[in-house]
Structures are given as C-alpha cells and as structure tokens.
Design a protein around this motif. Structure first.
Motif, PDB file in Angstrom:
ATOM      1  N   GLN A  23      14.565  -5.036 -14.023  1.00 51.62           N
ATOM      2  CA  GLN A  23      14.767  -5.025 -12.782  1.00 51.62           C
ATOM      3  C   GLN A  23      13.977  -3.927 -12.041  1.00 51.62           C
ATOM      4  OE1 GLN A  23      19.074  -4.635 -12.511  1.00 51.62           O
ATOM      5  NE2 GLN A  23      19.372  -6.871 -12.598  1.00 51.62           N
ATOM      6  N   ASP A  24      13.837  -2.661 -12.629  1.00 50.75           N
ATOM      7  CA  ASP A  24      13.158  -1.489 -12.150  1.00 50.75           C
ATOM      8  C   ASP A  24      11.752  -1.850 -12.213  1.00 50.75           C
ATOM      9  OD1 ASP A  24      15.663  -0.139 -11.814  1.00 50.75           O
ATOM     10  OD2 ASP A  24      15.325   0.977 -13.752  1.00 50.75           O
ATOM     11  N   LEU A  25      10.846  -2.645 -13.208  1.00 51.87           N
ATOM     12  CA  LEU A  25       9.913  -2.813 -13.272  1.00 51.87           C
ATOM     13  C   LEU A  25       9.244  -3.826 -12.084  1.00 51.87           C
ATOM     14  CD1 LEU A  25       7.106  -2.660 -14.516  1.00 51.87           C
ATOM     15  CD2 LEU A  25       7.754  -4.406 -15.996  1.00 51.87           C
ATOM     16  N   HIS A  26      10.227  -4.801 -11.767  1.00 55.66           N
ATOM     17  CA  HIS A  26       9.966  -5.734 -10.558  1.00 55.66           C
ATOM     18  C   HIS A  26      10.096  -4.891  -9.402  1.00 55.66           C
ATOM     19  CE1 HIS A  26      10.245  -9.341  -8.238  1.00 55.66           C
ATOM     20  NE2 HIS A  26      11.313  -8.765  -7.469  1.00 55.66           N
ATOM     21  N   PHE A  27      10.868  -3.955  -9.097  1.00 58.89           N
ATOM     22  CA  PHE A  27      11.194  -3.400  -7.951  1.00 58.89           C
ATOM     23  C   PHE A  27       9.748  -2.389  -7.659  1.00 58.89           C
ATOM     24  CE2 PHE A  27      11.865   0.913  -6.132  1.00 58.89           C
ATOM     25  CZ  PHE A  27      12.310   0.657  -4.778  1.00 58.89           C
ATOM     26  N   LEU A  28       9.356  -1.605  -8.780  1.00 54.05           N
ATOM     27  CA  LEU A  28       8.115  -0.872  -8.743  1.00 54.05           C
ATOM     28  C   LEU A  28       6.852  -1.647  -8.578  1.00 54.05           C
ATOM     29  CD1 LEU A  28       9.030   1.274 -11.705  1.00 54.05           C
ATOM     30  CD2 LEU A  28       9.094   2.014  -9.348  1.00 54.05           C
ATOM     31  N   LYS A  29       6.912  -2.725  -9.140  1.00 52.08           N
ATOM     32  CA  LYS A  29       5.682  -3.493  -8.703  1.00 52.08           C
ATOM     33  C   LYS A  29       5.438  -4.235  -7.304  1.00 52.08           C
ATOM     34  CE  LYS A  29       3.303  -7.844 -10.198  1.00 52.08           C
ATOM     35  NZ  LYS A  29       3.417  -9.119 -11.152  1.00 52.08           N
ATOM     36  N   VAL A  30       6.768  -4.554  -6.821  1.00 49.41           N
ATOM     37  CA  VAL A  30       6.756  -5.402  -5.646  1.00 49.41           C
ATOM     38  C   VAL A  30       6.366  -4.168  -4.550  1.00 49.41           C
ATOM     39  CG1 VAL A  30       8.242  -6.700  -4.263  1.00 49.41           C
ATOM     40  CG2 VAL A  30       8.096  -7.371  -6.531  1.00 49.41           C
ATOM     41  N   ASN A  31       7.114  -3.114  -4.655  1.00 53.59           N
ATOM     42  CA  ASN A  31       7.025  -2.128  -3.522  1.00 53.59           C
ATOM     43  C   ASN A  31       6.097  -0.932  -3.852  1.00 53.59           C
ATOM     44  OD1 ASN A  31       9.638  -2.752  -1.954  1.00 53.59           O
ATOM     45  ND2 ASN A  31      10.547  -2.907  -4.162  1.00 53.59           N
ATOM     46  N   ALA A  32       5.031  -1.155  -4.657  1.00 52.23           N
ATOM     47  CA  ALA A  32       4.039  -0.214  -4.896  1.00 52.23           C
ATOM     48  C   ALA A  32       3.264   0.130  -3.762  1.00 52.23           C
ATOM     49  CB  ALA A  32       3.107  -0.709  -6.212  1.00 52.23           C
ATOM     50  N   GLY A  33       3.242  -0.519  -2.720  1.00 55.57           N
ATOM     51  CA  GLY A  33       2.379  -0.233  -1.481  1.00 55.57           C
ATOM     52  C   GLY A  33       3.020   0.982  -0.733  1.00 55.57           C
ATOM     53  N   VAL A  34       4.415   1.173  -0.993  1.00 55.19           N
ATOM     54  CA  VAL A  34       4.866   2.321  -0.307  1.00 55.19           C
ATOM     55  C   VAL A  34       4.484   3.802  -0.888  1.00 55.19           C
ATOM     56  CG1 VAL A  34       7.124   1.272  -0.017  1.00 55.19           C
ATOM     57  CG2 VAL A  34       6.771   2.781  -1.954  1.00 55.19           C
ATOM     58  N   VAL A  35       3.701   3.679  -1.939  1.00 55.56           N
ATOM     59  CA  VAL A  35       3.073   4.969  -2.299  1.00 55.56           C
ATOM     60  C   VAL A  35       1.897   5.111  -1.702  1.00 55.56           C
ATOM     61  CG1 VAL A  35       2.038   5.940  -4.463  1.00 55.56           C
ATOM     62  CG2 VAL A  35       3.876   4.331  -4.919  1.00 55.56           C
ATOM     63  N   VAL A  36       0.901   4.146  -1.536  1.00 56.77           N
ATOM     64  CA  VAL A  36      -0.125   4.269  -0.627  1.00 56.77           C
ATOM     65  C   VAL A  36       0.236   4.667   0.659  1.00 56.77           C
ATOM     66  CG1 VAL A  36      -2.144   2.962   0.359  1.00 56.77           C
ATOM     67  CG2 VAL A  36      -1.243   2.473  -1.979  1.00 56.77           C
ATOM     68  N   GLN A  37       1.032   4.354   1.384  1.00 55.53           N
ATOM     69  CA  GLN A  37       1.708   4.592   2.724  1.00 55.53           C
ATOM     70  C   GLN A  37       2.181   6.017   2.715  1.00 55.53           C
ATOM     71  OE1 GLN A  37       4.755   1.685   3.484  1.00 55.53           O
ATOM     72  NE2 GLN A  37       3.236  -0.104   3.732  1.00 55.53           N
ATOM     73  N   GLY A  38       2.792   6.326   1.523  1.00 57.64           N
ATOM     74  CA  GLY A  38       3.435   7.792   1.565  1.00 57.64           C
ATOM     75  C   GLY A  38       2.126   8.604   1.473  1.00 57.64           C
TER      76      GLY A  38
END
Length: 383
Positions: A23-38
C-alpha cells in the motif's frame, strides 16, 4: 521468523507488514508529483507527508534486509539452503524498491510525465487496482494467471512494463552471503565511478596500465559528461567495501550531446592540450578525440531508443550474476517513469565481451543504420 512468515503468508493473502508495504509503495508512486510541487514550494504540506511515508517505507526495507541477513547466519546450512532462493529473490526486489523510492524522493521526474503516475495500467492490474483481489477470489480465473507472493505484487507496482526480463532470474546454485544495495548516484561517488570506468574500460578489463599518465582520462571520455551534465538518472550498486558498479543514463541522448558540445568538450580542451607529435600513445589518441569533431548518434537510433546508458561493474567484487540486471532495472524504472520508451548504448566494435554482456541483458544490435561508422556498434532495447 514472524517477519519471514509475513512475507510468505499464502500465495495471495499477505501478512500485515507486507500488505502495508504494498500500500505504501502504491501511495508513493501515485503521489510522487507532490515532491516536485514541494520543491517549487506550491504544496509543502503534502510533500512533507509524502517524505514521511517514504522514510517509513525505507525503514521497513531495512528491517527486511536485517531479517534476511540474520537468517543467512543460521549455523544449519541445510536450513539456509531451503530458504535461500526465496530470500535471494525478496532481498533483490526489495532493494530495487528502496532505490526507486530514494530516486522519487529527489523529485527528478519530468513534469510532463506526472499525470501518467496516477493512471492505472489496464494491461497490468496491481494489488491496489479496483476489483483485483475480488477477481482472484471469485475463481473465474485460473490461479496461474496471478503470480503469487509479495514479490509478484511488488513487481506489478513498479514501472517495469517492457522490462520484465530484468526480474526473471534463476537463483544461484550456491549460497551467496554477500549482499548488495542500490541507490541513486551522488556527487561524492565521482571518484569511485571514475575508478570503476578505468578498471573496466579495456573490454571489461583493467585499463590502468593503458593510461598510466592520465588515470581520469578514459572516464572523462566515456562517462564524464553523463555524471556532470545528467546525473538525474544515474545509479550505483554498493557492497561492504563501497561502490562496485554503476548504471549511468541520460533521459534524452540528443540533449546530452548538445550539452556536451557546449560545456564539456571545451572544458576538456583546457584540461588536455592537443598532442603535437605524429605517433600517439593510447592516452594521446583519446586526448585527440576531444580535439576532433564529435560524432553524433544517428537519428534512426535516438528516435527508437531516445535514452542512452553506460553500465560497468568490477567483476571481482560482484559474485551475484543478478546484480547487473538489477542495476539496469534501477535506471530503466527511473527512465520509464519520466516517459522514455527505449535505451541504447554505443560500443567500440572491438569490445566483444561488453557487447555480449549487454546482449545478455536484453539489448540487440541496431542494424541498417545509414551513415553509421564501421568502428562503432549501437545496441538498443525497448523499455
């Protein structure tokens, strides 16, 4: 032992720790765009939460790694043999996950590729796809359609479509207690990667005696431009002594060539003055290559295989034959996440061993290239 059972619970239902890992791996992959936005300071709160989830994921990976190390220390060798193939596969795959998450933490993904991260793949459903578990339990599909176990589910979550061969390997027939870890390239790795390049530049063999006066010369020629101008897609593998191999890639080979012409080659002019004598040593021949017009990769190669890569490792320190494939997988996952569809490598025609090595990792010679020089071989593979 509890953690071991957790990862090998039943073919499809998993323990609490392994389920949370998926579940964590799925979350990290799908939401990785927030790192760029951050990084752009537009979504700091979500970026902070993502970083915390990533650190939590990496902590579980360390826990699993420690479990595997302890099990390999069991005095009863027969027991270790029984476990080895499962532990070997799990350790290699879990290290790939850690490397991928570490790369995502750097925020190197191309913004144009971010929308694809959250799009489910219709051809490769994952543990987190809607209706996936229900489809298995319904009995409508044969069990062999689903690759059982946590490892199969992890592989489905990783961006590995088109590169499944890098995950399918037979376990070694002998016990290997030496373990390896993979991570993104850091600036502090430059000396180690330069040393590896020198020790493998002669068709995979040590070239120290070939370039005694200029130990950094061949690395400046082969990998210097990539690690200096395009380190975002570079990865290293480490053993207990430090860095023992690398996979150095650039997302866009054409852009890298342009940057090389503008900044790298002029710097090499200054570093290595042009030889004036007629009979040149091997070192002087390489130096002369900086002072002659640079060869461009044919358009027919870059159109089909837009990314370029170089992979080398020290054979004496890599006893596990899966390491080069896993190292290549690290680069492939990052390149694929940013939208690449293929990678190529340029080799001298005389580097027979290295050409065979790349072919064993799924590369194929690119033939019928208009205007291609006779002394160069281009190999490519789709990803």
């Amino acid at each position: 032992l509890g953690l071991l059972v957790d990862f090998f619970y039943t073919p499809f239902d998993h323990g609490m720790t392994s389920t949370q890992l998926l579940q964590d791996l799925h979350f990290l992959k799908v939401n990785a765009g927030v790192v760029v936005q951050g990084q752009a300071k537009t979504n700091l709160a979500e970026a902070t939460a993502w970083m915390e989830a990533a650190d939590k994921f990496l902590a579980v990976v360390q826990k699993v790694d420690r479990m595997i190390r302890l099990l390999q220390m069991i005095p009863n060798t027969a027991v270790v043999h029984e476990f080895f193939s499962y532990l070997w596969d799990l350790q290699g795959l879990i290290q790939l996950c850690a490397c991928y998450v570490q790369w995502l933490k750097l925020g190197q993904i191309k913004e144009s590729a971010l929308p694809r991260l959250s799009e489910p793949s219709p051809n490769s459903p994952t543990w987190c796809s809607k209706g996936y578990k229900e489809l298995f339990h319904s009995g409508d599909q044969e069990p062999w359609v689903f690759r059982g176990g946590v490892q199969g589910e992890i592989q489905r979550l990783l961006p590995s479509d088109g590169a499944h061969d890098l995950f399918l390997m037979r376990p070694p027939e002998v016990l290997l207690k030496k373990m390896y870890s993979y991570r993104p390239y850091q600036l502090s790795d430059e000396a180690s990667t330069y040393n590896i390049c020198l020790r493998t530049c002669d068709d995979g063999m040590d070239g120290t005696e070939v370039f005694p006066d200029y130990p950094n010369l061949i690395a400046d020629r082969i990998i210097g431009a990539i690690v200096s101008l395009s380190p975002e897609y570079c990865f290293v593998v480490c053993d207990d002594q430090g860095v023992c191999g690398y996979a150095l890639a650039s997302l866009n080979a054409v852009e890298l060539r342009q940057k090389t012409e503008v900044s790298w080659i002029p710097a090499m002019y200054q570093k290595y003055p042009k030889p004036s004598k007629e009979e040149l040593t091997p070192s002087e021949e390489v130096i002369m290559s900086f002072h002659t017009p640079q060869r461009c990769t044919p358009l027919s190669v870059t159109q089909r295989y837009p990314s370029v890569i170089r992979l080398d490792f020290i054979p004496a320190r890599v006893e596990d034959y899966s390491v080069p494939k896993r190292l290549l997988a690290c680069a492939v996952m990052a390149l694929k996440t940013s939208g690449s569809t293929g990678i190529h490598v340029e080799m001298n025609v005389g580097d027979k061993c290295m050409i065979d090595h790349y072919q064993r990792m799924g590369f194929f010679p690119i033939v019928d290239i208009p205007g291609a020089p006779d002394d160069v071989v281009y190999l490519g593979r789709a990803i």
